[in-house]
Design a protein around this motif. Structure first.
Motif, short mmCIF file in Angstrom:
data_model
loop_
_atom_site.label_atom_id
_atom_site.label_comp_id
_atom_site.label_asym_id
_atom_site.label_seq_id
_atom_site.Cartn_x
_atom_site.Cartn_y
_atom_site.Cartn_z
N TYR A 3 7.63 -7.50 2.51
CA TYR A 3 6.56 -6.57 2.62
C TYR A 3 5.59 -6.83 1.71
N SER A 5 3.07 -4.26 0.94
CA SER A 5 2.27 -3.08 0.62
C SER A 5 3.29 -2.14 0.55
N ARG A 6 3.05 -1.04 0.18
CA ARG A 6 3.72 0.16 0.17
C ARG A 6 3.65 0.72 1.54
N LEU A 7 2.72 0.55 2.38
CA LEU A 7 2.59 1.00 3.78
C LEU A 7 3.52 0.45 4.61
N GLU A 8 3.70 -0.96 4.45
CA GLU A 8 4.51 -1.87 5.16
C GLU A 8 6.01 -1.50 4.82
N LEU A 9 6.28 -1.31 3.49
CA LEU A 9 7.69 -0.93 3.16
C LEU A 9 7.87 0.50 3.70
N ALA A 10 7.07 1.52 3.95
CA ALA A 10 7.27 2.73 4.47
C ALA A 10 7.78 2.39 5.93
#
Length: 67
Positions: A3, A5-10
């Protein structure tokens, strides 16, 4: 799973705990389209395979999408 970004991780975390999820593929293919006479290219973040069918996921911040 990769991933960027943190958005992708979420999004990955939500998918990981979804009981309908069967498979997750990172950066599965290249999309190409002509928009206003210019060739645009994009690689989606994930292809999610669920018991309901496939889902293509692109995670981007709102200011990027509107640009």
């Amino acid at each position: 799973m990769i991933y960027e970004s943190r958005l992708e991780l979420a999004r990955l975390l939500f998918a990981d705990f979804d009981p309908a999820m069967r498979s997750i593929v990172a950066q599965p293919f290249l999309l190409k389209a002509e928009v206003d006479g210019k060739l645009r290219k994009h690689i989606p973040d994930y292809l999610l395979i669920t018991e309901h069918g496939p889902m293509v996921v692109g995670s981007a911040a709102a200011q990027i999408v509107q640009a």
